[in-house]
Design an enzyme around this catalytic site. Structure first.
Site, mmCIF file in Angstrom:
data_model
loop_
_atom_site.group_PDB
_atom_site.id
_atom_site.type_symbol
_atom_site.label_atom_id
_atom_site.label_comp_id
_atom_site.label_asym_id
_atom_site.label_seq_id
_atom_site.Cartn_x
_atom_site.Cartn_y
_atom_site.Cartn_z
ATOM 1 C CG ASN A 1 -97.993 -28.298 -60.161
ATOM 2 O OD1 ASN A 1 -97.915 -29.423 -59.683
ATOM 3 N ND2 ASN A 1 -99.060 -27.532 -60.013
ATOM 4 C CG HIS B 1 -99.037 -29.119 -54.644
ATOM 5 N ND1 HIS B 1 -98.354 -29.907 -55.543
ATOM 6 C CD2 HIS B 1 -99.873 -28.331 -55.376
ATOM 7 C CE1 HIS B 1 -98.781 -29.616 -56.764
ATOM 8 N NE2 HIS B 1 -99.690 -28.657 -56.691
ATOM 9 C CB CYS C 1 -101.769 -31.353 -56.011
ATOM 10 S SG CYS C 1 -101.713 -30.959 -57.770
#
Lengths: 77, 313
Positions: free
Chosen positions: B268, B238, B113
């Site tokens: 995500n 993020h 990420c």
């Protein structure tokens, strides 16, 4: 800071996690006021930061009331 | 000056509606809507490889930026779920599929990420140190390859997507200074289990990490760029979950409207989450923070600033 119900509750309330925490007594379960896993992580972190402790994961999973939280923090101080 | 010229994305058509899985995972709608924020999670098509997703993102970039791929000097793929076992590297497979010139170096970077922020710094530096003018940074990390679809901690959160960012000498956004960090001692908080071969995440460990480390990293990056929080128009974080973004905003003491949450319709998407937000915020007129954090544990933030160039999108 002394580990008392009021001081722990204050640390949690200041984290602005849920308005329902303001009226919580020592024995009301977090589940009963609708705190989910993310809220409970946040509750634990706010207490860890306020009292300078690290709560082990296995202990953290059992802490579902402020009363139990007070006992657990006292045992780590 | 090397900076961001254009950004494009690819989201697979297959979207899983998390509202249809409330009973299975024993969660209520409020948890999906208000806490994780992921109403849907994208899943790649059957047989669709990481390189396929990467190529589709690049094709979208080509159309958006009127780009001639023969002018590309370098291409990087950020992934931890490459084609096959990562040999050859996915960027080489993409090179072949797109017919890039033989003079174009390509390589993968292995980050989760935080990967987009690191990738920007790597590509900018690579272009500058070699006298190049155009490069593409791809993020393509389909977690569906490693997800345990019965694990409520992860299956409701993660989605598949890819992005392509054109970095070059006619930037719409100047890339400022970066601040990075790592803590390998906490790596087990986000890992592929040796026992199951599936992705696993310690929710509390990840929450504590993001809440305690990321706000300070963002503040350091703003300071390193000679700015204050008030000068930042948007904080593109993020998209771990809506709750994480809200928690970071509170701890940074910045208005929630400056911290957009854009992952509700796809999930995500790991290193793709920041450039996905960038697509929607490319026309902003104020400096923006980009902040990635996750697997490693690893984190990095930077500030990008609009230039006077019109850019390609």
């Amino acid at each position: 800071m002394e580990v008392t119900f009021e001081n722990i509750k204050q640390a949690i309330v200041e984290a602005e996690i849920s308005g329902k925490l303001r009226d919580l007594d020592a024995d009301t379960s977090f589940d009963a006021i609708g705190l989910d896993s993310l809220d409970r992580y946040n509750v634990l972190l706010s207490v860890e930061e306020a009292f300078g402790i690290i709560m082990p994961d296995e202990k953290a999973e059992t802490l579902d009331t402020i009363g139990k939280l007070v006992e657990a923090v006292q045992s780590l101080k | 000056m090397i900076g961001i010229e254009a950004v494009a994305s690819y989201i697979p058509e297959n979207l899983v509606d998390n509202h249809t899985r409330l009973e299975t995972f024993e969660v209520d709608a409020d948890f999906i809507e208000q806490k994780t924020g992921m109403l849907k999670v994208a899943r790649r098509g059957e047989g669709e490889e990481t390189s396929d997703m990467a190529c589709k993102a690049v094709q979208s970039l080509v159309a958006k930026a009127d780009l001639d791929l023969q002018t590309i000097d370098c291409l990087i793929v950020c992934t931890q779920n490459p084609d096959a076992h990562g040999l050859p590297h996915t960027s080489a497979i993409v090179h072949g599929k797109l017919g890039l010139p033989r003079s174009c170096p390509v390589f993968d970077i292995s980050l989760g990420c935080s990967g987009y922020v690191y990738g920007l710094s790597i590509l900018k530096s690579f272009l500058e140190s070699n006298g190049f003018t155009k490069g593409i940074l791809i993020t393509a990390d389909p977690y569906s390859k490693i997800l345990d679809e019965s694990d409520r901690n992860t299956a409701l959160l993660f989605g598949d997507a890819a992005t392509a960012t054109l970095v070059g000498d006619a930037p719409k956004w100047a890339i400022g200074n970066f601040v990075f960090g790592s803590d390998g001692s906490l790596g087990k908080a986000i890992e592929v289990s040796k026992e199951t071969g599936k992705f696993a995440m310690n929710g509390r460990g990840v929450f504590n990490f993001t809440a305690t480390v990321v706000p300070g990293n963002i503040e350091s990056a703003i300071e390193k760029n000679g700015l204050t929080k008030d000068a930042i128009g948007k904080f593109l974080l993020h998209q771990g979950s809506r709750y994480i973004c809200t928690t970071i905003a509170k701890r940074l003491k910045v208005p929630l409207e400056k911290v957009p949450f854009g992952a509700a319709e796809y999930g995500n998407v790991v290193s793709s989450s920041i450039p996905m937000l960038l697509v929607d915020n490319i026309a902003n007129k104020d400096p923006m923070v980009l902040s990635g954090f996750g697997v490693g544990l690893s984190w990095g933030s930077c500030v990008i600033t609009p230039t006077t160039n019109e850019g390609k999108n």
